[in-house]
Design a protein around this motif. Sequence first.
Motif, PDB file in Angstrom:
ATOM      1  N   THR A  54       0.935  -1.171   0.033  1.00 22.57           N
ATOM      2  CA  THR A  54      -0.018   0.116  -0.053  1.00 22.57           C
ATOM      3  C   THR A  54       0.902   1.557   0.467  1.00 22.57           C
ATOM      4  O   THR A  54       2.164   1.445   0.305  1.00 22.57           O
ATOM      5  N   ALA A  55       0.366   2.116  -0.483  1.00 20.19           N
ATOM      6  CA  ALA A  55       0.678   3.536  -0.611  1.00 20.19           C
ATOM      7  C   ALA A  55       0.352   4.536   0.054  1.00 20.19           C
ATOM      8  O   ALA A  55      -1.826   5.004  -0.378  1.00 20.19           O
ATOM      9  N   SER A  56       0.235   5.462   0.547  1.00 21.85           N
ATOM     10  CA  SER A  56      -0.529   7.054   0.700  1.00 21.85           C
ATOM     11  C   SER A  56      -0.733   8.078   0.195  1.00 21.85           C
ATOM     12  O   SER A  56      -1.610   9.420   0.463  1.00 21.85           O
ATOM     13  N   ASN A  57       0.464   8.092  -0.613  1.00 23.90           N
ATOM     14  CA  ASN A  57       0.153   9.234  -2.039  1.00 23.90           C
ATOM     15  C   ASN A  57       0.587   8.513  -3.157  1.00 23.90           C
ATOM     16  O   ASN A  57       1.148   7.737  -3.759  1.00 23.90           O
ATOM     17  N   GLY A  58       0.803   9.476  -4.281  1.00 21.11           N
ATOM     18  CA  GLY A  58       0.983   8.517  -5.537  1.00 21.11           C
ATOM     19  C   GLY A  58       2.662   8.936  -5.527  1.00 21.11           C
ATOM     20  O   GLY A  58       3.132   7.823  -6.310  1.00 21.11           O
ATOM     21  N   ALA A  59       3.816   9.715  -5.246  1.00 20.42           N
ATOM     22  CA  ALA A  59       5.122   9.692  -4.939  1.00 20.42           C
ATOM     23  C   ALA A  59       5.666   8.529  -4.052  1.00 20.42           C
ATOM     24  O   ALA A  59       6.199   7.035  -5.314  1.00 20.42           O
ATOM     25  N   ARG A  60       4.511   7.759  -3.310  1.00 20.60           N
ATOM     26  CA  ARG A  60       5.044   6.591  -2.949  1.00 20.60           C
ATOM     27  C   ARG A  60       5.102   5.245  -3.433  1.00 20.60           C
ATOM     28  O   ARG A  60       5.740   4.937  -3.765  1.00 20.60           O
ATOM     29  N   GLY A  61       3.416   6.052  -4.475  1.00 18.22           N
ATOM     30  CA  GLY A  61       2.797   4.694  -5.546  1.00 18.22           C
ATOM     31  C   GLY A  61       3.992   4.302  -6.615  1.00 18.22           C
ATOM     32  O   GLY A  61       3.919   2.832  -6.437  1.00 18.22           O
ATOM     33  N   LEU A  62       4.230   5.589  -7.039  1.00 16.96           N
ATOM     34  CA  LEU A  62       4.948   5.079  -7.886  1.00 16.96           C
ATOM     35  C   LEU A  62       6.358   4.520  -7.933  1.00 16.96           C
ATOM     36  O   LEU A  62       7.227   3.879  -8.228  1.00 16.96           O
ATOM     37  N   ALA A  63       7.249   4.600  -6.667  1.00 16.77           N
ATOM     38  CA  ALA A  63       8.106   4.649  -6.182  1.00 16.77           C
ATOM     39  C   ALA A  63       8.264   2.897  -5.562  1.00 16.77           C
ATOM     40  O   ALA A  63       9.457   1.922  -6.756  1.00 16.77           O
ATOM     41  N   GLU A 106      -0.530   7.322 -15.360  1.00 20.75           N
ATOM     42  CA  GLU A 106       0.266   8.388 -16.737  1.00 20.75           C
ATOM     43  C   GLU A 106       1.500   7.584 -16.716  1.00 20.75           C
ATOM     44  O   GLU A 106       2.720   7.352 -17.679  1.00 20.75           O
ATOM     45  N   ARG A 107       2.283   7.843 -15.452  1.00 23.75           N
ATOM     46  CA  ARG A 107       3.607   7.596 -15.177  1.00 23.75           C
ATOM     47  C   ARG A 107       3.785   5.918 -15.211  1.00 23.75           C
ATOM     48  O   ARG A 107       4.645   5.181 -15.431  1.00 23.75           O
ATOM     49  N   ILE A 108       2.632   5.019 -14.693  1.00 24.67           N
ATOM     50  CA  ILE A 108       2.950   3.768 -14.234  1.00 24.67           C
ATOM     51  C   ILE A 108       2.844   3.483 -16.238  1.00 24.67           C
ATOM     52  O   ILE A 108       3.119   2.164 -16.113  1.00 24.67           O
ATOM     53  N   ARG A 109       1.782   4.245 -17.292  1.00 26.28           N
ATOM     54  CA  ARG A 109       1.616   3.574 -18.344  1.00 26.28           C
ATOM     55  C   ARG A 109       3.037   3.654 -18.909  1.00 26.28           C
ATOM     56  O   ARG A 109       3.544   2.592 -20.165  1.00 26.28           O
ATOM     57  N   GLU A 110       3.772   4.713 -18.629  1.00 23.93           N
ATOM     58  CA  GLU A 110       5.546   4.865 -19.295  1.00 23.93           C
ATOM     59  C   GLU A 110       6.626   3.449 -18.746  1.00 23.93           C
ATOM     60  O   GLU A 110       6.843   3.799 -19.311  1.00 23.93           O
ATOM     61  N   ALA A 111       6.054   3.384 -17.197  1.00 26.48           N
ATOM     62  CA  ALA A 111       7.226   2.889 -17.044  1.00 26.48           C
ATOM     63  C   ALA A 111       6.746   1.444 -17.593  1.00 26.48           C
ATOM     64  O   ALA A 111       8.120   0.772 -17.568  1.00 26.48           O
ATOM     65  N   ASP A 112       6.204   1.135 -17.273  1.00 31.06           N
ATOM     66  CA  ASP A 112       5.388  -0.647 -17.795  1.00 31.06           C
ATOM     67  C   ASP A 112       3.977  -0.860 -18.233  1.00 31.06           C
ATOM     68  O   ASP A 112       2.745  -1.185 -17.400  1.00 31.06           O
ATOM     69  N   SER A 114     -14.119  11.693 -16.031  1.00 24.34           N
ATOM     70  CA  SER A 114     -12.893  11.407 -15.693  1.00 24.34           C
ATOM     71  C   SER A 114     -12.876   9.080 -15.559  1.00 24.34           C
ATOM     72  O   SER A 114     -12.474   9.636 -15.661  1.00 24.34           O
ATOM     73  N   ALA A 115     -14.317   9.249 -15.693  1.00 20.89           N
ATOM     74  CA  ALA A 115     -13.799   7.595 -15.978  1.00 20.89           C
ATOM     75  C   ALA A 115     -13.140   7.783 -17.404  1.00 20.89           C
ATOM     76  O   ALA A 115     -12.528   7.007 -17.768  1.00 20.89           O
ATOM     77  N   VAL A 116     -13.735   8.078 -18.397  1.00 20.55           N
ATOM     78  CA  VAL A 116     -13.428   8.746 -18.951  1.00 20.55           C
ATOM     79  C   VAL A 116     -11.723   8.859 -19.997  1.00 20.55           C
ATOM     80  O   VAL A 116     -11.139   7.988 -20.477  1.00 20.55           O
ATOM     81  N   GLU A 117     -11.325   9.784 -19.539  1.00 16.85           N
ATOM     82  CA  GLU A 117     -10.466  10.218 -19.125  1.00 16.85           C
ATOM     83  C   GLU A 117      -9.089   9.353 -18.453  1.00 16.85           C
ATOM     84  O   GLU A 117      -7.958   9.230 -18.398  1.00 16.85           O
ATOM     85  N   ALA A 118      -9.843   8.324 -17.762  1.00 20.04           N
ATOM     86  CA  ALA A 118      -8.815   7.933 -17.010  1.00 20.04           C
ATOM     87  C   ALA A 118      -8.460   6.394 -17.402  1.00 20.04           C
ATOM     88  O   ALA A 118      -7.908   6.016 -17.911  1.00 20.04           O
ATOM     89  N   MET A 119      -9.764   5.976 -18.587  1.00 15.00           N
ATOM     90  CA  MET A 119      -9.403   5.268 -20.095  1.00 15.00           C
ATOM     91  C   MET A 119      -8.435   5.293 -20.591  1.00 15.00           C
ATOM     92  O   MET A 119      -7.549   4.410 -21.057  1.00 15.00           O
ATOM     93  N   LYS A 120      -8.083   6.627 -20.869  1.00 10.14           N
ATOM     94  CA  LYS A 120      -7.322   7.156 -22.072  1.00 10.14           C
ATOM     95  C   LYS A 120      -5.939   7.488 -21.790  1.00 10.14           C
ATOM     96  O   LYS A 120      -5.127   6.917 -22.277  1.00 10.14           O
ATOM     97  N   LYS A 121      -5.631   7.009 -19.949  1.00  9.22           N
ATOM     98  CA  LYS A 121      -4.614   7.256 -19.370  1.00  9.22           C
ATOM     99  C   LYS A 121      -4.000   6.020 -18.580  1.00  9.22           C
ATOM    100  O   LYS A 121      -2.832   6.005 -19.120  1.00  9.22           O
ATOM    101  N   GLY A 122      -4.624   5.249 -19.537  1.00 15.45           N
ATOM    102  CA  GLY A 122      -4.226   3.352 -19.103  1.00 15.45           C
ATOM    103  C   GLY A 122      -5.095   2.883 -18.139  1.00 15.45           C
ATOM    104  O   GLY A 122      -5.094   1.464 -17.911  1.00 15.45           O
TER     105      GLY A 122
END
Length: 386
Positions: free
Chosen positions: A32-41, A67-73, A89-97
């Motif tokens: 688990t991660a409590s924020n986006g930066a920790r999640g990406l790490a 977006e960062r996840i899609r770029e990483a893997d 927001s659902a459509v935007e999320a799908m566009k970003k992977g």
Amino acid sequence: MDTARILIVDDEEIVLDSCTEILRGEPFELATASNGARGLALVSEFRPDLVVVDLKMPGLSGFDVLERIREADPTIVAIVITGYATVSSAVEAMKKGAYDFLPKPFTPDEFRLIIRRGVEKRSLVLETIALRRERELLREHFASIVSHELKAPLAAIQQNLYALERELAPVSTEDQRGRMGRTKTRVGDLLQLIETWRRGVSVDIEAIKAQCALVSVRVPIEKAVDSLAVHAERKEVELMASVPEPAPLVWGDQGTLTQVLVNIMGNAIKYSRVGDRVSVSAEARGGTVRITVADTGVGISPDDLPLIFNAFYSAQPGAAGERGSGLGLAVSRRIVEAHGGTIAVRSTPGKGSTFVITLPQRTDDGPGGHPREAESPTATPKEGRR
């Protein structure tokens, strides 16, 4: 798949606890991660198969994380959870992977179901990649093994035919010499076909990508024209080229781009009649470079048109009865796709065909860079070559 790794990214501690509790006892390894930066790490450290991410978080938002996840893997399956669910927001999320979308609050059964579906999706993605790589390896090894097993005995037959022809020359009749010559020709044709087939099925896409550099489209166009000029002259077909000044630039492999143009223009000449014309031109349009090869030849029938890029498919013989190996266009499409481009064709029987290669345009080789065109074998494009 072995135990799937699940990463949950949410700024609410109660959500992290409840999601962890719901998945307790399932065959998953959780983080688990409590924020986006920790999640990406953790994406780099934990290497998850599936990421559950909240859209609304302080700092990096869920959209940023997606977006960062899609770029990483891009094979990682991402599932979005949010208490502010909207269609946009659902459509935007799908566009970003994002693979799926789950609004809060959700039931334990809903959460388990969406996680299981996401894990199955990841398993299918990895299986597809593995099968694709296995197919490529099989293609390469099969081509190498079979071509060797076929070429060796055929080459031995060819050498013995040459020796027999010399030894029997004093006593052979004209009819026997004719049959010997036809046999030698057929063996030579078989050896050439095997070599063409080997090259066709063993195109190394990764090697092409590794050799890419900034290329002026003038270079492969002029090299292809030079290569085919004698063939066109022999068939009395007009061969023309038109490239703007300055010529558009692409990121590509000069050798294989030339091969593509030789394949397409060679086919155009093959399927042309005396007095027909084959022209190749280039233009920059909307961030792409379009290379067009047009001819006024016999055209392609509607039945053949959908199949011409298939390996080993050969349409009717050319205007002079020539027939190809059925590999040139299949190889050309693979090379163009390796360059991030597309190839399309339109044709009218009796009036000719037009092939359009579309490649991403490059305007410089770095910040503020303005590279010169690659060296060309000739200074100006050929106009009206015969």
